[in-house]
Scaffold this motif. Structure first.
Motif, PDB file in Angstrom:
ATOM      1  N   LEU A 194     -17.601   8.765 -25.617  1.00 28.22           N
ATOM      2  CA  LEU A 194     -17.903   9.971 -26.397  1.00 28.22           C
ATOM      3  C   LEU A 194     -19.397  10.283 -26.341  1.00 28.22           C
ATOM      4  CD1 LEU A 194     -15.821   8.990 -29.600  1.00 28.22           C
ATOM      5  CD2 LEU A 194     -15.041  10.292 -27.603  1.00 28.22           C
ATOM      6  N   ALA A 195     -20.134   9.541 -25.496  1.00 23.62           N
ATOM      7  CA  ALA A 195     -21.603   9.659 -25.465  1.00 23.62           C
ATOM      8  C   ALA A 195     -22.151   9.575 -26.892  1.00 23.62           C
ATOM      9  CB  ALA A 195     -22.047  10.938 -24.761  1.00 23.62           C
ATOM     10  N   ARG A 196     -21.523   8.675 -27.659  1.00 17.93           N
ATOM     11  CA  ARG A 196     -21.941   8.444 -29.053  1.00 17.93           C
ATOM     12  C   ARG A 196     -21.975   9.717 -29.892  1.00 17.93           C
ATOM     13  NH1 ARG A 196     -25.703   3.629 -29.232  1.00 17.93           N
ATOM     14  NH2 ARG A 196     -24.231   2.028 -28.567  1.00 17.93           N
ATOM     15  N   GLY A 197     -21.275  10.748 -29.488  1.00 20.47           N
ATOM     16  CA  GLY A 197     -21.264  11.992 -30.266  1.00 20.47           C
ATOM     17  C   GLY A 197     -22.521  12.827 -30.069  1.00 20.47           C
ATOM     18  N   GLY A 241     -21.399  21.530 -30.390  1.00 17.21           N
ATOM     19  CA  GLY A 241     -21.904  22.652 -29.595  1.00 17.21           C
ATOM     20  C   GLY A 241     -23.205  22.362 -28.892  1.00 17.21           C
ATOM     21  N   ARG A 242     -23.686  21.096 -28.938  1.00 20.22           N
ATOM     22  CA  ARG A 242     -24.940  20.781 -28.249  1.00 20.22           C
ATOM     23  C   ARG A 242     -24.792  20.909 -26.730  1.00 20.22           C
ATOM     24  NH1 ARG A 242     -26.602  15.855 -32.009  1.00 20.22           N
ATOM     25  NH2 ARG A 242     -24.486  16.317 -32.699  1.00 20.22           N
ATOM     26  N   SER A 243     -23.542  20.770 -26.251  1.00 20.61           N
ATOM     27  CA  SER A 243     -23.274  21.149 -24.858  1.00 20.61           C
ATOM     28  C   SER A 243     -22.327  22.333 -24.915  1.00 20.61           C
ATOM     29  CB  SER A 243     -22.618  20.000 -24.084  1.00 20.61           C
ATOM     30  OG  SER A 243     -21.991  20.523 -22.920  1.00 20.61           O
ATOM     31  N   LYS A 244     -22.818  23.481 -24.498  1.00 18.94           N
ATOM     32  CA  LYS A 244     -21.981  24.692 -24.567  1.00 18.94           C
ATOM     33  C   LYS A 244     -20.769  24.554 -23.650  1.00 18.94           C
ATOM     34  CE  LYS A 244     -25.207  28.165 -26.234  1.00 18.94           C
ATOM     35  NZ  LYS A 244     -25.725  27.146 -27.128  1.00 18.94           N
ATOM     36  N   THR A 245     -20.956  23.880 -22.521  1.00 16.06           N
ATOM     37  CA  THR A 245     -19.835  23.703 -21.583  1.00 16.06           C
ATOM     38  C   THR A 245     -18.746  22.845 -22.223  1.00 16.06           C
ATOM     39  OG1 THR A 245     -21.412  23.834 -19.784  1.00 16.06           O
ATOM     40  CG2 THR A 245     -19.247  22.942 -19.248  1.00 16.06           C
ATOM     41  N   GLU A 249     -21.340   2.278 -18.918  1.00 16.76           N
ATOM     42  CA  GLU A 249     -21.372   3.562 -19.624  1.00 16.76           C
ATOM     43  C   GLU A 249     -20.886   4.640 -18.663  1.00 16.76           C
ATOM     44  OE1 GLU A 249     -24.940   4.510 -21.765  1.00 16.76           O
ATOM     45  OE2 GLU A 249     -24.257   6.556 -22.152  1.00 16.76           O
ATOM     46  N   VAL A 250     -19.833   5.345 -19.049  1.00 12.56           N
ATOM     47  CA  VAL A 250     -19.343   6.477 -18.232  1.00 12.56           C
ATOM     48  C   VAL A 250     -18.815   7.577 -19.136  1.00 12.56           C
ATOM     49  CG1 VAL A 250     -17.857   7.275 -16.357  1.00 12.56           C
ATOM     50  CG2 VAL A 250     -18.436   4.879 -16.460  1.00 12.56           C
ATOM     51  N   HIS A 251     -19.316   8.775 -18.930  1.00 12.00           N
ATOM     52  CA  HIS A 251     -18.839   9.986 -19.604  1.00 12.00           C
ATOM     53  C   HIS A 251     -19.368  11.162 -18.787  1.00 12.00           C
ATOM     54  CE1 HIS A 251     -22.947   9.924 -21.078  1.00 12.00           C
ATOM     55  NE2 HIS A 251     -22.736   8.730 -21.599  1.00 12.00           N
ATOM     56  N   PRO A 252     -19.004  12.384 -19.111  1.00 12.23           N
ATOM     57  CA  PRO A 252     -19.432  13.491 -18.243  1.00 12.23           C
ATOM     58  C   PRO A 252     -20.949  13.631 -18.107  1.00 12.23           C
ATOM     59  CG  PRO A 252     -17.652  14.206 -19.670  1.00 12.23           C
ATOM     60  CD  PRO A 252     -18.053  12.828 -20.139  1.00 12.23           C
ATOM     61  N   PHE A 253     -21.702  13.083 -19.060  1.00 15.15           N
ATOM     62  CA  PHE A 253     -23.152  13.226 -19.009  1.00 15.15           C
ATOM     63  C   PHE A 253     -23.816  12.028 -18.308  1.00 15.15           C
ATOM     64  CE2 PHE A 253     -21.292  15.461 -22.557  1.00 15.15           C
ATOM     65  CZ  PHE A 253     -21.747  16.754 -22.332  1.00 15.15           C
ATOM     66  N   ASN A 254     -22.974  11.081 -17.869  1.00 17.84           N
ATOM     67  CA  ASN A 254     -23.454   9.929 -17.095  1.00 17.84           C
ATOM     68  C   ASN A 254     -22.263   9.420 -16.279  1.00 17.84           C
ATOM     69  OD1 ASN A 254     -24.715   7.708 -16.044  1.00 17.84           O
ATOM     70  ND2 ASN A 254     -25.303   6.815 -18.018  1.00 17.84           N
ATOM     71  N   THR A 255     -22.120   9.968 -15.087  1.00 19.59           N
ATOM     72  CA  THR A 255     -20.867   9.756 -14.346  1.00 19.59           C
ATOM     73  C   THR A 255     -20.873   8.517 -13.444  1.00 19.59           C
ATOM     74  OG1 THR A 255     -21.628  11.303 -12.656  1.00 19.59           O
ATOM     75  CG2 THR A 255     -20.205  12.196 -14.368  1.00 19.59           C
ATOM     76  N   LEU A 296     -21.747  17.893 -15.347  1.00 20.79           N
ATOM     77  CA  LEU A 296     -22.676  17.795 -16.487  1.00 20.79           C
ATOM     78  C   LEU A 296     -23.570  16.556 -16.403  1.00 20.79           C
ATOM     79  CD1 LEU A 296     -20.271  18.784 -19.438  1.00 20.79           C
ATOM     80  CD2 LEU A 296     -22.015  20.205 -18.327  1.00 20.79           C
ATOM     81  N   ASP A 297     -23.358  15.741 -15.375  1.00 18.15           N
ATOM     82  CA  ASP A 297     -24.102  14.480 -15.250  1.00 18.15           C
ATOM     83  C   ASP A 297     -25.609  14.690 -15.352  1.00 18.15           C
ATOM     84  OD1 ASP A 297     -24.652  11.801 -14.780  1.00 18.15           O
ATOM     85  OD2 ASP A 297     -24.661  12.054 -12.596  1.00 18.15           O
ATOM     86  N   GLU A 298     -26.239  13.987 -16.273  1.00 18.77           N
ATOM     87  CA  GLU A 298     -27.709  14.021 -16.402  1.00 18.77           C
ATOM     88  C   GLU A 298     -28.235  12.602 -16.624  1.00 18.77           C
ATOM     89  OE1 GLU A 298     -28.598  14.961 -20.946  1.00 18.77           O
ATOM     90  OE2 GLU A 298     -27.337  16.576 -20.139  1.00 18.77           O
TER      91      GLU A 298
END
Ligand SMILES: NC(=O)c1ccc[n+]([C@@H]2O[C@H](COP(=O)([O-])OP(=O)(O)OC[C@H]3O[C@@H](n4cnc5c(N)ncnc54)[C@H](OP(=O)(O)O)[C@@H]3O)[C@@H](O)[C@H]2O)c1
Length: 304
Positions: free
Chosen positions: A219-222, A227-231, A192-198, A290-292
């Protein structure tokens, strides 16, 4: 500052990355998780018509046969044959669901997948779906997949496996496999790789061994859309693209093989239409920030 690069969706879909063996893998592929057999048949066809050449299935997804037969039916259609597209333009991946210490159990499971892939003649990439099961099961499963690759295509009846890799392997699993001096090197690690889990640590380890990173859930499953991430929304607006397109582009610019899934025709087409803009270095860094450690499904990367 928005930079226009001007590649069409079809050009993006024809981009490939060199694997450690002699194979090239399409960089943007269609993910097939949670697609019913009917959705699979139709989505694979739409994707092929849009220019997709890579497909990511698994025993788990219960759609290997539909994926293979939809690809084969596309390849044999008059329009395709006249355009010169052949099997070698397609890249098909599937995965072993359960690692085991029983070679016969692994062989039974692999052979079932190969039989489903018969319309394709060979499987481009076969992955261990996860590190679960413990070290002995991981090693036996890997060595068994190696035997298939090393057996090659001597037997015309046997559906060949061209390359093998792993999925959901954490740093310790990769080190364990590489320390065993594998006869066939893992071509990819699908994580799994996306900006919220790098996944920086796993990516660095893959880079050290020349293992290509495949980004699942790009797509972090949408989960961050709308707008849930303003960035994410702010940057998508800045580039004049959707949040999905921005995430796919981020994945492409990092050099991953990326596997966005959609069972909707318009979405699977627009998700790959990411050649008309380039994310600046500064904005890539903002997205990286944005990694969390957001886990959308499961995370067996630290399994014992
Ligand atoms: N190895 C593993 O353990 C593992 C785990 C998970 C995933 N994967 C692979 O990676 C692929 C992708 O991961 P994923 O399917 O979990 O998640 P994903 O690709 O990040 O997201 C798919 C979800 O986003 C929706 N979607 C797609 N495009 C959209 C758009 N433009 N706007 C809004 N929503 C959109 C899809 O719905 P619709 O279909 O309705 O469009 C679906 O619900 C999988 O299909 C599979 O091949 C592997």
């Amino acid at each position: 500052m928005t930079t226009k690069t001007g590649s069409t969706a079809k050009e993006m879909l024809s981009r490939t990355i060199q694997l450690p063996n002699n194979l090239k893998i399409p960089q943007i592929q269609l993910g097939l998780y949670m697609m019913s057999p009917t959705e699979t048949t139709r989505s694979v066809r739409w994707a092929l018509e849009a220019g997709y050449r890579g497909f990511d299935s698994a025993q788990w997804y219960e759609n290997e046969a539909e994926t293979a037969s939809s690809i084969a039916s596309f390849l044999s259609s008059p329009n395709t044959t006249s355009s010169g597209i052949t099997r070698s333009d397609i890249f098909y991946t599937t995965k072993l669901k359960d690692n085991s210490t029983s070679v016969s159990q692994i062989r039974r499971a692999v052979d079932k997948s190969l039989s489903a892939a018969k319309p394709l003649g060979y499987v481009d990439l076969f992955l261990l779906h996860s590190p679960l099961g413990g070290k002995a099961a991981r090693m036996t499963s890997w060595k068994t997949l190696e035997e298939y690759v090393l057996a090659g295509d001597g037997d015309d009846e046997q559906v060949e496996i061209k390359s093998i890799g792993v999925s959901n392997y954490g740093v310790a699993h990769i080190e364990e496999l590489m320390a065993s001096n594998p006869r066939v090197k893992p071509a990819v690690n699908q994580i799994e790789v996306h900006p919220f889990n790098t996944q920086n640590a796993i990516r660095e380890c893959c880079a050290k061994y020349g293992i290509v990173v495949e980004a699942y859930a790009p797509l972090a499953r949408g989960m961050k859309f709308g707008g849930r991430s303003k960035t994410l929304k702010g940057l998508a607006d800045k580039y004049g693209v959707s949040e999905a397109q921005l995430m796919v582009r981020w994945s492409v610019q990092h050099g991953f093989v990326t596997l966005p899934k959609s069972a909707k025709k318009d979405r699977l087409v627009t998700n790959a239409d990411v050649g008309g803009f380039e994310i600046s270095k500064e904005d890539m860094a903002t997205l990286d920030g944005l990694d969390e450690h957001l886990v959308t499904d499961w995370d067996p990367t630290d399994a014992p």
